[in-house]
Design a protein around this motif. Sequence first.
Motif, PDB file in Angstrom:
ATOM      1  N   VAL A  11       0.839  -1.197   0.000  1.00 41.69           N
ATOM      2  CA  VAL A  11       0.000   0.000   0.000  1.00 41.69           C
ATOM      3  C   VAL A  11       0.880   1.255   0.000  1.00 41.69           C
ATOM      4  CG1 VAL A  11      -1.712   1.329   1.307  1.00 41.69           C
ATOM      5  CG2 VAL A  11      -1.886  -1.165   1.200  1.00 41.69           C
ATOM      6  N   ILE A  12       1.871   1.278   0.882  1.00 46.03           N
ATOM      7  CA  ILE A  12       2.749   2.448   0.999  1.00 46.03           C
ATOM      8  C   ILE A  12       3.424   2.759  -0.327  1.00 46.03           C
ATOM      9  CG2 ILE A  12       4.861   3.309   2.082  1.00 46.03           C
ATOM     10  CD1 ILE A  12       4.007   1.576   4.562  1.00 46.03           C
ATOM     11  N   ARG A  13       3.901   1.708  -1.000  1.00 45.59           N
ATOM     12  CA  ARG A  13       4.622   1.926  -2.258  1.00 45.59           C
ATOM     13  C   ARG A  13       3.711   2.384  -3.388  1.00 45.59           C
ATOM     14  NH1 ARG A  13       9.724   1.355  -1.892  1.00 45.59           N
ATOM     15  NH2 ARG A  13      10.615   0.034  -0.274  1.00 45.59           N
ATOM     16  N   ARG A  14       2.411   2.211  -3.211  1.00 43.25           N
ATOM     17  CA  ARG A  14       1.501   2.740  -4.235  1.00 43.25           C
ATOM     18  C   ARG A  14       1.193   4.223  -4.019  1.00 43.25           C
ATOM     19  NH1 ARG A  14      -0.803  -2.617  -4.189  1.00 43.25           N
ATOM     20  NH2 ARG A  14      -2.184  -2.111  -2.474  1.00 43.25           N
ATOM     21  N   LEU A  15       1.398   4.721  -2.809  1.00 39.15           N
ATOM     22  CA  LEU A  15       1.032   6.112  -2.519  1.00 39.15           C
ATOM     23  C   LEU A  15       1.713   7.140  -3.435  1.00 39.15           C
ATOM     24  CD1 LEU A  15       0.872   6.203   1.399  1.00 39.15           C
ATOM     25  CD2 LEU A  15      -1.027   6.117  -0.209  1.00 39.15           C
ATOM     26  N   PRO A  16       3.046   7.040  -3.634  1.00 38.75           N
ATOM     27  CA  PRO A  16       3.655   8.048  -4.513  1.00 38.75           C
ATOM     28  C   PRO A  16       3.080   8.024  -5.918  1.00 38.75           C
ATOM     29  CG  PRO A  16       5.350   6.895  -3.263  1.00 38.75           C
ATOM     30  CD  PRO A  16       4.060   6.162  -3.031  1.00 38.75           C
ATOM     31  N   ARG A  17       2.662   6.844  -6.356  1.00 33.68           N
ATOM     32  CA  ARG A  17       2.069   6.745  -7.688  1.00 33.68           C
ATOM     33  C   ARG A  17       0.695   7.426  -7.723  1.00 33.68           C
ATOM     34  NH1 ARG A  17      -0.165   2.384 -10.849  1.00 33.68           N
ATOM     35  NH2 ARG A  17       0.190   2.926 -13.042  1.00 33.68           N
ATOM     36  N   TYR A  18      -0.113   7.217  -6.703  1.00 31.20           N
ATOM     37  CA  TYR A  18      -1.376   7.960  -6.600  1.00 31.20           C
ATOM     38  C   TYR A  18      -1.093   9.452  -6.650  1.00 31.20           C
ATOM     39  CZ  TYR A  18      -3.908   3.736  -5.033  1.00 31.20           C
ATOM     40  OH  TYR A  18      -4.483   2.509  -4.943  1.00 31.20           O
ATOM     41  N   TYR A  19      -0.105   9.840  -5.882  1.00 27.65           N
ATOM     42  CA  TYR A  19       0.256  11.259  -5.778  1.00 27.65           C
ATOM     43  C   TYR A  19       0.587  11.837  -7.149  1.00 27.65           C
ATOM     44  CZ  TYR A  19       2.308  15.295  -3.270  1.00 27.65           C
ATOM     45  OH  TYR A  19       2.587  16.543  -2.755  1.00 27.65           O
ATOM     46  N   ARG A  20       1.343  11.115  -7.939  1.00 25.22           N
ATOM     47  CA  ARG A  20       1.695  11.562  -9.292  1.00 25.22           C
ATOM     48  C   ARG A  20       0.469  11.668 -10.190  1.00 25.22           C
ATOM     49  NH1 ARG A  20       4.441   7.827 -12.051  1.00 25.22           N
ATOM     50  NH2 ARG A  20       5.093   6.443 -10.360  1.00 25.22           N
ATOM     51  N   PHE A  21      -0.374  10.649 -10.142  1.00 26.26           N
ATOM     52  CA  PHE A  21      -1.553  10.673 -11.015  1.00 26.26           C
ATOM     53  C   PHE A  21      -2.512  11.793 -10.621  1.00 26.26           C
ATOM     54  CE2 PHE A  21      -1.847   7.283 -14.179  1.00 26.26           C
ATOM     55  CZ  PHE A  21      -0.680   6.592 -13.918  1.00 26.26           C
ATOM     56  N   LEU A  22      -2.639  12.002  -9.310  1.00 27.15           N
ATOM     57  CA  LEU A  22      -3.531  13.075  -8.863  1.00 27.15           C
ATOM     58  C   LEU A  22      -2.980  14.435  -9.267  1.00 27.15           C
ATOM     59  CD1 LEU A  22      -4.414  11.573  -5.405  1.00 27.15           C
ATOM     60  CD2 LEU A  22      -6.044  12.085  -7.236  1.00 27.15           C
ATOM     61  N   TYR A  23      -1.663  14.576  -9.212  1.00 29.30           N
ATOM     62  CA  TYR A  23      -1.049  15.835  -9.640  1.00 29.30           C
ATOM     63  C   TYR A  23      -1.382  16.107 -11.110  1.00 29.30           C
ATOM     64  CZ  TYR A  23       2.427  19.344 -10.780  1.00 29.30           C
ATOM     65  OH  TYR A  23       3.042  20.487 -11.214  1.00 29.30           O
ATOM     66  N   ASP A  24      -1.243  15.081 -11.929  1.00 25.36           N
ATOM     67  CA  ASP A  24      -1.544  15.238 -13.352  1.00 25.36           C
ATOM     68  C   ASP A  24      -3.009  15.589 -13.583  1.00 25.36           C
ATOM     69  OD1 ASP A  24       1.030  14.742 -13.991  1.00 25.36           O
ATOM     70  OD2 ASP A  24       0.710  12.728 -14.804  1.00 25.36           O
ATOM     71  N   LEU A  25      -3.896  14.921 -12.852  1.00 29.67           N
ATOM     72  CA  LEU A  25      -5.324  15.227 -12.988  1.00 29.67           C
ATOM     73  C   LEU A  25      -5.579  16.688 -12.649  1.00 29.67           C
ATOM     74  CD1 LEU A  25      -6.868  12.033 -11.366  1.00 29.67           C
ATOM     75  CD2 LEU A  25      -7.140  12.748 -13.749  1.00 29.67           C
ATOM     76  N   LYS A  26      -4.994  17.103 -11.532  1.00 29.49           N
ATOM     77  CA  LYS A  26      -5.104  18.480 -11.072  1.00 29.49           C
ATOM     78  C   LYS A  26      -4.612  19.447 -12.167  1.00 29.49           C
ATOM     79  CE  LYS A  26      -2.432  19.526  -7.523  1.00 29.49           C
ATOM     80  NZ  LYS A  26      -1.974  20.914  -7.287  1.00 29.49           N
ATOM     81  N   GLU A  27      -3.458  19.140 -12.720  1.00 35.23           N
ATOM     82  CA  GLU A  27      -2.890  19.975 -13.778  1.00 35.23           C
ATOM     83  C   GLU A  27      -3.818  20.062 -14.986  1.00 35.23           C
ATOM     84  OE1 GLU A  27       0.429  21.700 -13.912  1.00 35.23           O
ATOM     85  OE2 GLU A  27      -0.437  21.569 -11.902  1.00 35.23           O
ATOM     86  N   ASN A  28      -4.516  18.965 -15.233  1.00 37.18           N
ATOM     87  CA  ASN A  28      -5.417  18.930 -16.382  1.00 37.18           C
ATOM     88  C   ASN A  28      -6.811  19.454 -16.053  1.00 37.18           C
ATOM     89  OD1 ASN A  28      -3.567  17.882 -18.294  1.00 37.18           O
ATOM     90  ND2 ASN A  28      -3.794  15.851 -17.381  1.00 37.18           N
ATOM     91  N   GLY A  29      -6.940  20.043 -14.885  1.00 38.51           N
ATOM     92  CA  GLY A  29      -8.197  20.693 -14.547  1.00 38.51           C
ATOM     93  C   GLY A  29      -9.302  19.762 -14.078  1.00 38.51           C
ATOM     94  N   VAL A  30      -8.965  18.504 -13.786  1.00 37.96           N
ATOM     95  CA  VAL A  30      -9.974  17.581 -13.264  1.00 37.96           C
ATOM     96  C   VAL A  30     -10.138  17.860 -11.778  1.00 37.96           C
ATOM     97  CG1 VAL A  30     -10.603  15.165 -12.929  1.00 37.96           C
ATOM     98  CG2 VAL A  30      -9.309  15.854 -14.962  1.00 37.96           C
ATOM     99  N   THR A  31     -11.360  18.111 -11.341  1.00 36.79           N
ATOM    100  CA  THR A  31     -11.540  18.465  -9.933  1.00 36.79           C
ATOM    101  C   THR A  31     -12.069  17.315  -9.080  1.00 36.79           C
ATOM    102  OG1 THR A  31     -13.735  19.336 -10.434  1.00 36.79           O
ATOM    103  CG2 THR A  31     -11.912  20.922 -10.381  1.00 36.79           C
ATOM    104  N   ARG A  32     -12.816  16.393  -9.697  1.00 31.93           N
ATOM    105  CA  ARG A  32     -13.227  15.218  -8.917  1.00 31.93           C
ATOM    106  C   ARG A  32     -13.109  13.964  -9.769  1.00 31.93           C
ATOM    107  NH1 ARG A  32     -19.651  13.966  -8.749  1.00 31.93           N
ATOM    108  NH2 ARG A  32     -20.242  15.112 -10.612  1.00 31.93           N
ATOM    109  N   ILE A  33     -12.963  12.830  -9.068  1.00 31.68           N
ATOM    110  CA  ILE A  33     -12.782  11.566  -9.786  1.00 31.68           C
ATOM    111  C   ILE A  33     -13.314  10.426  -8.938  1.00 31.68           C
ATOM    112  CG2 ILE A  33     -10.456  11.077  -8.890  1.00 31.68           C
ATOM    113  CD1 ILE A  33      -9.867  10.301 -11.958  1.00 31.68           C
TER     114      ILE A  33
END
Lengths: 212, 212
Positions: A11-33
């Motif tokens: 679980v811990i090792r997946r967190l940074p990956r979530y963090y990266r994907f959420l950053y990209d979503l944020k950058e692309n203007g996605v506000t909820r998912i």
Amino acid sequence: MAKESNISMPVIRRLPRYYRFLYDLKENGVTRISSRELSQRMGLTASQIRQDLNCFGGFGQQGYGYMVNQLYEEIGRILGMHCPTKAILLGVGNLGKAVVNHMNFASRGFQLVGLFDGNVALEGQTLGELPIRSNNELEQFCQQEHPEMAVLCIPKEAAPHLVERLVACGIKAFWNFSHYDIAYDHPEVIVENVHMGDSLMTLSYLMTQKDL
Amino acid sequence: MAKESNISMPVIRRLPRYYRFLYDLKENGVTRISSRELSQRMGLTASQIRQDLNCFGGFGQQGYGYMVNQLYEEIGRILGMHCPTKAILLGVGNLGKAVVNHMNFASRGFQLVGLFDGNVALEGQTLGELPIRSNNELEQFCQQEHPEMAVLCIPKEAAPHLVERLVACGIKAFWNFSHYDIAYDHPEVIVENVHMGDSLMTLSYLMTQKDL
DNA sequence: TAGATTGTTAATCGATTAACAATC
DNA sequence: TAGATTGTTAATCGATTAACAATC
């Protein structure tokens, strides 16, 4: 949040990956998912995402999904991004230079405060706005700055002695690029090994298998 | 050896580590070792070691143990160390340079045959005895040399287009340092991601937890 | 309210560990 | 032969997936 202990390493090792994907979503203007849509983008199951996130608390809203920015911030907080830890780096060779230049420590929960090398010829040179110091200055520097983490970009042979000194200096964690097995001699410190060679050999295996 | 298919990833990822430990044992003059002793040195269970090795065949001798050198060679063969694959590297920035200088491809199943960069100013310079080429030469070079693996040390933005070209050039596998998600767009190629940043953030998490 | 999606429990799957017969 | 240690099967453990009640 008391839930945060005893989280499994997968679980811990997946967190940074979530963090990266959420950053990209944020950058692309996605506000909820929703967990379902995130799962499709990341190649996971929605179930796993909900299970993972619920290790740390309920960040979503039933019938609605997750707020991208809020979830991004929460995971950042869980990962300790907001309380940077002082770090030093030892061994300013090819690898050390690349790590200093390429890795953004500040955006990953650390503040790089010192560079050290055994080669006195390098002393006085600067790299990424930091002076390269002699290993002789280690003890004095640590007494003043109190770094808690050390990045090891040194040869295997040099590692045992230096690790000994660093632990004595109060270093509590190592980001270890050397092939020296720190944990074996120092079970009390936190060690994250980066074995790039192992990764390359794994790729070799996978290619060899596919060729059959 | 027909056994070699359908090996689980956890087992595969342990192989390079076995390989390293066996090399060290060999260097230290140890000629044979039992699963029990190896398990103590590596911090695994003896059971797991025997289970792992038996995925590929019975390399040991009952009542005696394993011959260090023979096991080392077997694992090397399994990992494809003896049939080097031609590789090219793209992106000769800080990270690319460090990978070229620091990583011994030859001892890990690959032969680095070409370096490429989008910056034409670098063209003609050499690095590790290889000339740096313009990305324009990619197609022609691949037609002549037939590399099968590409190391990506390029920015995320440049990746999608370059990966497209590389796949068209016959590249079958990527050692990916960029944060572009190759597998999503190209499920047919083999991808090994190296996310050093994720590793650093994991360390941040572990330190944050211990501090509580 | 009805529809959607979470949070959470239960079921399944896979990996690790234990046990022991085979055999050197 | 007796002792040791593998190869392999069985038991356990943990992680992932499925299901569904809770609830927005």
